[in-house]
Design a protein around this motif. Sequence first.
Motif, mmCIF file in Angstrom:
data_model
loop_
_atom_site.group_PDB
_atom_site.id
_atom_site.type_symbol
_atom_site.label_atom_id
_atom_site.label_comp_id
_atom_site.label_asym_id
_atom_site.label_seq_id
_atom_site.Cartn_x
_atom_site.Cartn_y
_atom_site.Cartn_z
ATOM 1 N N PHE A 37 0.817 -1.282 -0.069
ATOM 2 C CA PHE A 37 -0.014 -0.011 0.033
ATOM 3 C C PHE A 37 0.807 1.299 -0.083
ATOM 4 C CE2 PHE A 37 -2.885 -3.139 1.699
ATOM 5 C CZ PHE A 37 -4.120 -2.716 1.052
ATOM 6 N N SER A 38 0.502 2.205 -0.832
ATOM 7 C CA SER A 38 1.210 3.621 -0.826
ATOM 8 C C SER A 38 0.135 4.477 -0.702
ATOM 9 C CB SER A 38 1.754 3.779 -2.191
ATOM 10 O OG SER A 38 2.844 2.707 -2.501
ATOM 11 N N LEU A 39 0.105 5.434 0.509
ATOM 12 C CA LEU A 39 -0.796 6.147 0.712
ATOM 13 C C LEU A 39 0.018 7.801 0.695
ATOM 14 C CD1 LEU A 39 -1.848 3.641 2.176
ATOM 15 C CD2 LEU A 39 -3.325 5.206 3.750
ATOM 16 N N ALA A 40 -0.523 8.709 -0.036
ATOM 17 C CA ALA A 40 -0.002 9.938 -0.100
ATOM 18 C C ALA A 40 -0.435 10.593 1.077
ATOM 19 C CB ALA A 40 -0.465 10.691 -1.419
ATOM 20 N N ALA A 41 0.396 11.618 1.230
ATOM 21 C CA ALA A 41 0.073 12.626 2.396
ATOM 22 C C ALA A 41 -1.426 13.100 2.638
ATOM 23 C CB ALA A 41 1.109 13.907 2.415
ATOM 24 N N GLY A 42 -1.833 12.930 3.872
ATOM 25 C CA GLY A 42 -3.330 13.426 3.978
ATOM 26 C C GLY A 42 -4.387 12.284 3.418
ATOM 27 N N THR A 43 -3.906 11.319 3.136
ATOM 28 C CA THR A 43 -4.819 10.349 2.686
ATOM 29 C C THR A 43 -5.122 9.278 3.794
ATOM 30 O OG1 THR A 43 -3.412 8.971 1.607
ATOM 31 C CG2 THR A 43 -4.367 10.470 0.217
ATOM 32 N N ASP A 44 -6.304 8.592 3.513
ATOM 33 C CA ASP A 44 -6.405 7.154 4.398
ATOM 34 C C ASP A 44 -7.468 6.252 3.827
ATOM 35 O OD1 ASP A 44 -9.132 8.447 4.100
ATOM 36 O OD2 ASP A 44 -9.433 8.358 6.368
ATOM 37 N N THR A 93 -2.451 8.944 7.235
ATOM 38 C CA THR A 93 -1.147 9.091 7.130
ATOM 39 C C THR A 93 -0.877 10.960 7.012
ATOM 40 O OG1 THR A 93 1.189 9.045 6.242
ATOM 41 C CG2 THR A 93 -0.624 8.868 4.702
ATOM 42 N N ALA A 94 -0.302 11.593 7.777
ATOM 43 C CA ALA A 94 -0.324 12.870 7.375
ATOM 44 C C ALA A 94 0.936 13.153 6.398
ATOM 45 C CB ALA A 94 0.225 13.686 8.842
ATOM 46 N N SER A 95 1.764 12.455 6.272
ATOM 47 C CA SER A 95 3.223 12.713 5.578
ATOM 48 C C SER A 95 3.394 11.787 4.438
ATOM 49 C CB SER A 95 4.198 12.688 6.584
ATOM 50 O OG SER A 95 4.439 11.574 7.337
ATOM 51 N N GLY A 96 2.644 10.681 4.388
ATOM 52 C CA GLY A 96 2.550 9.775 3.295
ATOM 53 C C GLY A 96 3.404 8.344 3.896
ATOM 54 N N VAL A 97 3.060 7.149 3.123
ATOM 55 C CA VAL A 97 3.551 5.920 3.874
ATOM 56 C C VAL A 97 3.617 4.918 2.758
ATOM 57 C CG1 VAL A 97 1.452 5.035 4.701
ATOM 58 C CG2 VAL A 97 3.485 4.500 5.963
ATOM 59 N N VAL A 98 4.553 3.870 2.985
ATOM 60 C CA VAL A 98 4.566 2.767 1.956
ATOM 61 C C VAL A 98 4.583 1.624 2.893
ATOM 62 C CG1 VAL A 98 5.701 1.360 0.346
ATOM 63 C CG2 VAL A 98 5.486 4.009 0.169
ATOM 64 N N TYR A 99 3.495 0.611 2.958
ATOM 65 C CA TYR A 99 3.541 -0.479 3.785
ATOM 66 C C TYR A 99 3.286 -1.748 3.235
ATOM 67 C CZ TYR A 99 -1.450 0.183 4.869
ATOM 68 O OH TYR A 99 -2.940 0.151 4.683
ATOM 69 N N THR A 100 3.467 -2.942 4.025
ATOM 70 C CA THR A 100 3.088 -4.295 3.377
ATOM 71 C C THR A 100 2.100 -4.711 4.218
ATOM 72 O OG1 THR A 100 5.200 -4.500 2.300
ATOM 73 C CG2 THR A 100 3.892 -6.478 2.837
ATOM 74 N N GLU A 101 1.056 -5.381 3.696
ATOM 75 C CA GLU A 101 -0.282 -5.921 4.420
ATOM 76 C C GLU A 101 0.065 -7.527 4.482
ATOM 77 O OE1 GLU A 101 -4.183 -3.926 5.283
ATOM 78 O OE2 GLU A 101 -4.674 -5.686 3.813
ATOM 79 N N ILE A 102 0.011 -8.333 5.039
ATOM 80 C CA ILE A 102 0.041 -9.787 5.061
ATOM 81 C C ILE A 102 -1.217 -10.348 5.485
ATOM 82 C CG2 ILE A 102 1.097 -12.042 5.310
ATOM 83 C CD1 ILE A 102 3.815 -10.603 5.484
ATOM 84 N N LEU A 103 -2.072 -11.006 5.055
ATOM 85 C CA LEU A 103 -3.415 -11.483 5.672
ATOM 86 C C LEU A 103 -3.015 -12.821 6.303
ATOM 87 C CD1 LEU A 103 -6.257 -10.900 2.949
ATOM 88 C CD2 LEU A 103 -5.220 -9.168 4.719
ATOM 89 N N VAL A 104 -3.663 -12.905 7.586
ATOM 90 C CA VAL A 104 -3.222 -14.051 8.346
ATOM 91 C C VAL A 104 -4.702 -14.791 8.708
ATOM 92 C CG1 VAL A 104 -2.190 -14.925 10.508
ATOM 93 C CG2 VAL A 104 -1.238 -13.056 9.189
ATOM 94 N N PRO A 105 -5.011 -15.760 8.302
ATOM 95 C CA PRO A 105 -6.359 -16.308 8.749
ATOM 96 C C PRO A 105 -6.640 -16.581 10.210
ATOM 97 C CG PRO A 105 -5.585 -17.423 6.760
ATOM 98 C CD PRO A 105 -4.271 -16.408 7.454
ATOM 99 N N ALA A 106 -7.775 -16.566 10.854
ATOM 100 C CA ALA A 106 -8.038 -16.877 12.276
ATOM 101 C C ALA A 106 -7.611 -18.133 12.860
ATOM 102 C CB ALA A 106 -9.372 -16.209 12.480
ATOM 103 N N THR A 107 -7.431 -18.798 11.699
ATOM 104 C CA THR A 107 -7.240 -20.447 12.136
ATOM 105 C C THR A 107 -5.550 -20.699 12.111
ATOM 106 O OG1 THR A 107 -7.372 -20.793 9.681
ATOM 107 C CG2 THR A 107 -9.334 -21.238 11.060
ATOM 108 N N ASP A 108 -5.025 -19.655 11.877
ATOM 109 C CA ASP A 108 -3.367 -19.665 11.853
ATOM 110 C C ASP A 108 -3.066 -19.573 13.255
ATOM 111 O OD1 ASP A 108 -3.313 -20.312 9.055
ATOM 112 O OD2 ASP A 108 -1.976 -18.629 8.616
ATOM 113 N N LYS A 109 -1.995 -20.271 13.828
ATOM 114 C CA LYS A 109 -1.406 -20.347 14.834
ATOM 115 C C LYS A 109 -0.416 -19.077 14.960
ATOM 116 C CE LYS A 109 -1.683 -24.801 16.763
ATOM 117 N NZ LYS A 109 -0.836 -26.089 17.274
ATOM 118 N N ILE A 110 -0.517 -17.929 15.855
ATOM 119 C CA ILE A 110 0.331 -16.888 15.799
ATOM 120 C C ILE A 110 1.136 -17.067 17.051
ATOM 121 C CG2 ILE A 110 0.344 -14.457 16.097
ATOM 122 C CD1 ILE A 110 -2.494 -14.363 14.858
#
Length: 124
Positions: A37-44, A93-110
Motif C-alpha cells: 500500500f502507498s498512501l499519499a500525505a493526507g490520505t486514508d 497518514t499525514a506525511s505519506g507511507v508505504v507499507y506491506t500488509e499480509i493477511l493471516v487467517p484466524a485459524t493460523d497459530k500466531i
Amino acid sequence: MKEKVGQVFSIAKDNPPVAGCTLSKAVTQGEHQVTYFSLAAGTDISAEIFPYYKLVLVADGQVNVYGEDDLDCLLSTGEGIMTSINSPVGFKTASGVVYTEILVPATDKINAVLKVGGFSSLPG
C-alpha cells in the motif's frame, strides 16, 4: 503480480506514494495474500472489519493505525503491528507511507512474540 527476478528491489522505492492517491498492489493472492500500500500525505483507508488478522510492516514513512478498543498507534519506518480480527481497523497518514500488509487467517497459530494489537520495531 511478480517482483523483479534476479535484481534487488525496494518496496518503498518501487511503490512511491502518488499525490492525493491511495494505491495498492497485490503481490500474492490466496489465504495469505500480500499487498503493498502507498498512501499519499493526507490520505486514508477508512476503518473496516475483517475476519482475519493483518500483519502490517512499514517500509517508509508513517501511518496511524486506528480502530476500536483504543487502537490508535503511529507506526514509522521499520515498525509493524498485528491487527485484531472482527474489529474495525483503519489507516491514515499525514506525511505519506508505504507499507506491506499480509493477511493471516484466524485459524493460523500466531507466535506469542507477536502481540495482537501491539506494535514493535523490526529487527535489523
